[in-house]
Every structure is written in C-alpha cells, then in structure tokens.
Design a protein around this motif. Structure first.
Motif, mmCIF file in Angstrom:
data_model
loop_
_atom_site.group_PDB
_atom_site.id
_atom_site.type_symbol
_atom_site.label_atom_id
_atom_site.label_comp_id
_atom_site.label_asym_id
_atom_site.label_seq_id
_atom_site.Cartn_x
_atom_site.Cartn_y
_atom_site.Cartn_z
ATOM 1 N N VAL A 67 0.573 -1.151 -0.164
ATOM 2 C CA VAL A 67 0.175 0.024 0.139
ATOM 3 C C VAL A 67 0.835 1.254 -0.036
ATOM 4 N N ILE A 68 1.856 1.739 1.083
ATOM 5 C CA ILE A 68 2.730 2.613 0.981
ATOM 6 C C ILE A 68 3.491 2.956 0.174
ATOM 7 N N LEU A 69 4.356 1.775 -0.398
ATOM 8 C CA LEU A 69 5.302 1.872 -1.270
ATOM 9 C C LEU A 69 4.428 2.104 -2.777
ATOM 10 N N PRO A 70 3.478 1.656 -3.249
ATOM 11 C CA PRO A 70 3.447 2.351 -4.475
ATOM 12 C C PRO A 70 2.217 3.325 -4.319
ATOM 13 N N LEU A 71 1.713 3.414 -3.508
ATOM 14 C CA LEU A 71 1.060 4.979 -3.630
ATOM 15 C C LEU A 71 2.037 6.137 -3.192
ATOM 16 N N GLY A 72 3.051 5.566 -2.978
ATOM 17 C CA GLY A 72 3.928 6.595 -2.686
ATOM 18 C C GLY A 72 3.967 7.800 -1.581
ATOM 19 N N ILE A 73 3.590 6.563 -0.719
ATOM 20 C CA ILE A 73 3.092 7.835 0.717
ATOM 21 C C ILE A 73 3.744 7.534 2.163
ATOM 22 N N ASP A 74 5.578 7.527 1.537
ATOM 23 C CA ASP A 74 5.915 7.628 1.904
ATOM 24 C C ASP A 74 6.324 8.084 3.867
ATOM 25 N N TYR A 75 6.185 9.674 3.534
ATOM 26 C CA TYR A 75 5.426 10.197 4.558
ATOM 27 C C TYR A 75 4.681 10.152 5.304
ATOM 28 N N LEU A 76 4.007 9.838 5.070
ATOM 29 C CA LEU A 76 2.279 9.200 6.175
ATOM 30 C C LEU A 76 2.861 7.660 6.763
ATOM 31 N N ARG A 77 4.310 7.145 7.125
ATOM 32 C CA ARG A 77 4.398 5.605 7.164
ATOM 33 C C ARG A 77 4.332 5.788 8.744
ATOM 34 N N ASN A 78 4.522 6.817 9.219
ATOM 35 C CA ASN A 78 4.399 6.544 10.935
ATOM 36 C C ASN A 78 3.285 6.757 11.554
ATOM 37 N N ILE A 79 1.883 7.595 10.569
ATOM 38 C CA ILE A 79 0.980 7.587 11.163
ATOM 39 C C ILE A 79 0.085 6.139 10.925
ATOM 40 N N ALA A 119 8.570 -0.453 21.557
ATOM 41 C CA ALA A 119 8.800 -1.568 20.974
ATOM 42 C C ALA A 119 8.257 -1.890 20.369
ATOM 43 N N ILE A 120 6.899 -1.476 20.210
ATOM 44 C CA ILE A 120 6.146 -2.311 18.672
ATOM 45 C C ILE A 120 6.230 -1.436 17.830
ATOM 46 N N LEU A 121 5.854 -0.135 17.693
ATOM 47 C CA LEU A 121 6.055 0.710 16.913
ATOM 48 C C LEU A 121 7.851 0.732 16.349
ATOM 49 N N GLY A 122 8.809 0.438 17.264
ATOM 50 C CA GLY A 122 10.509 0.178 17.354
ATOM 51 C C GLY A 122 10.682 -0.781 16.379
ATOM 52 N N ALA A 123 9.598 -1.531 16.567
ATOM 53 C CA ALA A 123 10.662 -3.199 15.866
ATOM 54 C C ALA A 123 9.837 -2.770 14.203
ATOM 55 N N THR A 124 8.215 -2.321 13.996
ATOM 56 C CA THR A 124 8.242 -2.450 12.770
ATOM 57 C C THR A 124 8.923 -1.126 12.887
ATOM 58 N N LEU A 125 9.325 -0.076 12.778
ATOM 59 C CA LEU A 125 9.991 1.383 12.400
ATOM 60 C C LEU A 125 12.052 0.513 11.171
ATOM 61 N N PHE A 126 12.384 -0.725 12.793
ATOM 62 C CA PHE A 126 13.835 -0.770 12.065
ATOM 63 C C PHE A 126 13.934 -1.679 11.621
ATOM 64 N N MET A 127 12.434 -2.416 11.351
ATOM 65 C CA MET A 127 12.426 -3.496 10.068
ATOM 66 C C MET A 127 11.831 -3.058 8.642
ATOM 67 N N VAL A 128 11.559 -1.550 8.837
ATOM 68 C CA VAL A 128 11.380 -0.786 7.262
ATOM 69 C C VAL A 128 13.181 -0.563 7.434
ATOM 70 N N ILE A 129 13.457 0.777 8.251
ATOM 71 C CA ILE A 129 14.667 0.900 8.026
ATOM 72 C C ILE A 129 15.289 0.419 7.841
ATOM 73 N N ARG A 130 15.468 -1.169 7.463
ATOM 74 C CA ARG A 130 16.796 -2.100 7.431
ATOM 75 C C ARG A 130 16.052 -3.438 6.317
ATOM 76 N N ASN A 131 15.394 -2.775 5.387
ATOM 77 C CA ASN A 131 14.062 -3.798 4.202
ATOM 78 C C ASN A 131 14.972 -4.986 4.147
ATOM 79 N N TYR A 132 13.982 -5.286 5.855
ATOM 80 C CA TYR A 132 13.924 -7.149 5.981
ATOM 81 C C TYR A 132 12.685 -7.514 4.401
ATOM 82 N N ILE B 78 -0.706 13.835 17.607
ATOM 83 C CA ILE B 78 0.745 13.773 17.540
ATOM 84 C C ILE B 78 1.039 12.759 16.841
ATOM 85 N N ALA B 79 0.840 12.437 16.294
ATOM 86 C CA ALA B 79 1.563 11.729 14.535
ATOM 87 C C ALA B 79 2.001 12.560 13.503
#
Lengths: 198, 208
Positions: A67-79, A119-132, B78-79
C-alpha cells in the motif's frame, strides 16, 4: 529495496541476544520499569508483547510493501503504522474476548497498554529502515518480542527477591531498577560479536 | 479548576515534576540518543515541539472529543506533529536523522507527549496547555543534555563533536555503550530521591 543477505535465523537469534530490545535499543523501557514488580504480571505482559509484535510486524510489512510504497505516501508511514497497531490491538482484544476467554482473562488487561509501548512501533520502524523481507520481518518481530519478555522476566524475578532487601534511602523503586538493568545490559554486551544485524 | 500562575507552572513542569526523573516517562529515548550532545539537542527540540503543539491542539479540541475515542484522537494529533518533526530533521540535518534512526518516529509513543495530553491538556484551556507542554519538553531536554554531557565528554572526549579533552585522555568506551545510560539515569534518580527524603526529614524535625 533489496533485503539484506542475512539468514532469518540469525536475525531471530540476534534480536533476542545481541540486539535485545531493552538492553541494546532501550525500547519499551517505560512499561519495563513500571510493570516489573511482580513476576506473573511481567510474564503476562511479555507474552502479550511478543504476540502483538509478530502480528504487527507481519501486517505492517504487507501494508508497507503493497500500500504505502505503490502509492508513494512514505511520509505518512508513521501515522499508518501506529493506526495499524492500535486497530490490531483492539481487534485482538475483541477476538480473544469472544473465542479465547481464558487467554483474555490472563492477557486482556495488558493489551491496551501495548499500543503505546514503543517497542512495538520500534520493531516495525527497524524492519522498514533495514529493508527486511517478509520472513526476516516476522522472525525479527518474534525474536524482539521474546527478547523483551526475557528481559522483563529477569527484572521481575530480581525485584521480587529484592523487595525484602534493605536499600539505602532513595535507591528503592526505579533507581535500583535502572542500575540492575545496566548490570544486565553489561552482561549482554558480552554476547556482542556473535551475530550482528545492524 | 483555577489556572495556575506561569511562574509556578514553569517550576512545576521543569523541576518538581520533571518528566524523566520524577515520573519515569520518556526514558526510552533518554537512554538511546544521549551518546552525543548534538543528537540530544535535536531530539529534545523535537519532543518539545511535539508536546507543545499537540497539547495546544488537543486542548482546543477537548470539548469536542468523545471520551471513549480520545486515545485514538490523541495519537493521531501527536503523530501528525511528529511527522512534521521527522520531515524537517530529514531535510535539514540528514546526518543527525540517520543517527537517530527510528527514534524520531518513536516520539509518537513517547509517554511524555501523551502523558501531558492526558494529564493536563484534557482539562485545561489552550494557552496554559501550550506552556505546560513547552516546559515539560524543556525539562526533558535538560535531562537529555545533562546525560549526554557526561556520556559524550567521557566516551569520546568531545562536546557537540568538538574536541575538549586532550588526545592523551583515555576514552571510557563503556560510556557510549548502553549500560552507562542505565547507570547514569539510575544514579540521577537515586540522588534526587535521596535529597527529597532528606529535605522531608528536615522539615519533620523543625515541625517537632
């Protein structure tokens, strides 16, 4: 976007030992300090965190990739990630309430707490940053969850014994918890070099 | 509820109820980003900005949010601010952004931001909420800078990346590794609690 050439098994082991969520990445420390005074509760929270972490990592990977990559909405990924986590926790709670009442009685009270566990959001962000890739992400979630569970159980076991000890004034509670965590983290530093995933 | 005076609000939110050392909130990032002062400063400013504006916004909306879904509304507000912070840091300080990694995005789940929204902005008018958020954030930044001062000075011999100690100084590698962060925060909490207990005991004595 090429996944790093690391075996998923190595990622799993490394996320328990050398890249432990608490001892190396400091994630989820808030609930780790505040919920670790009793072993049973701590273990319950650990189990719930592990379960949610695996599910959110899998779901967020799919959403990120399709969803996020094909639509090019990477800046919205955190939300989007935090919404997915909140929704998943809510659905999981309702599902458990309906079909697994025993488990719900044990873990149910922890679920709302988990949405804001970093830790939950952190695990997701690590996975995205490291391209798993998908398998790496799921095993990374599982390993990180087990690592967190291990850490909070160790801490709770120590604190239960310590409740009877006489401490210098002011050291009781969070202060000693931090210092013990520091000592445990030092022990875990001893593992570094076995695997690296960063 | 009477609105408290600004001076007492500053004193309360920066010192007496310091979010990190007193309430043990937001410790994850306090531990993680404090091995360099530059990172701490950027992170502190980011959290202050997010806390201040999300408290303000949520306080403006406080009478319109149904009680049952307030958590999700708080998270959304917040987000949005955290995304702004993330984009600005990525655009202007790419190096710092790379070092902070996921911790900027993790401001969303930083307990301080949501804690202020839940504990203060929910029942107070916008302007005091803004100030409360601002000074809680500054209190957090103060602790971050104190911890990173110790860690960067002893671990790298530098401050803000500028060499302070001579090259002959033996660097304390432990200081840049995770355990030192736990030890420093633990000792700081211990020191503050011990001082508070002593002061309370002295007060009891004078009363007798």
């Amino acid at each position: 976007m090429i996944a790093p050439p690391i075996s998923p098994v190595i990622i799993f082991l490394a996320s328990i030992i050398t890249s432990n969520m608490i001892f190396a990445n400091f994630l989820g420390t808030c609930s780790y300090i505040s919920v670790s005074s009793e072993f049973k509760t701590a273990s319950g929270l650990g189990k719930a965190v592990t379960m949610v972490m695996v599910l959110t990592n899998a779901l967020n990977w799919l959403i990120y990739r399709f969803v996020i990559l094909p639509l090019g909405i990477d800046y919205l990924r955190n939300i989007i990630f935090i919404m997915v986590i909140a929704a998943l926790v809510q659905i999981l709670e309702m599902f458990m309430d309906r079909f697994l009442p025993d488990l719900h009685a044990n873990l149910g009270i922890f679920l709302p707490l988990i949405t804001v566990n970093c830790a939950i959001l952190g695990a997701t962000l690590f996975m995205v940053i490291r391209n798993y890739n998908f398998i790496q992400s799921v095993l990374f979630g599982l390993g990180s969850g087990i690592g967190w569970w291990l850490a909070i159980c160790m801490m709770a076991a120590v604190r239960e014994r310590m409740a009877k000890a006489k401490l210098p004034p002011g050291l009781g509670g969070p202060a000693i918890a931090f210092i013990i965590t520091g000592i445990m983290a030092m022990a875990f530093v001893g593992f570094s070099g076995i695997f690296t995933i960063q | 509820m009477p609105v408290e005076k600004t001076s007492s609000l500053i004193k309360r939110s920066v010192f007496i109820e310091n979010q990190v050392l007193r309430q043990i909130l937001g410790v994850c990032s306090t531990l993680a980003v404090t091995n360099a002062m530059t990172n701490s400063l950027v992170m502190g400013l980011g959290v202050t900005f997010a806390t201040m504006l999300s408290s303000f916004t949520l306080s403006l909306m406080r009478n319109y949010i149904p009680h049952r879904i307030r958590m999700i509304v708080q998270t959304l507000v917040i987000a949005s601010y955290v995304i702004l912070v993330d984009i600005v840091i990525r655009a202007y300080l790419p190096g710092v952004s790379k070092q902070l990694g996921p911790y900027v995005g993790l401001i969303i789940t930083n307990c301080i931001v949501m804690g202020r929204a839940e504990a203060y902005a929910q029942k107070n008018p916008p302007l005091p909420s803004l100030l409360d958020g601002l000074f809680s954030g500054l209190g957090y930044m103060m602790i971050l800078l104190m911890v990173s001062f110790i860690r960067e000075l002893l671990g790298f011999g530098t401050l803000f990346g500028i060499r302070i100690l001579p090259d002959s100084f033996e660097k304390w590698t432990i200081m840049v590794m995770p355990p030192a962060a736990f030890f420093i925060i633990g000792s700081m909490i211990w020191f503050l609690n011990a001082r508070k207990l002593k002061r309370e005991a002295a007060k009891e004595d004078t009363r007798k």
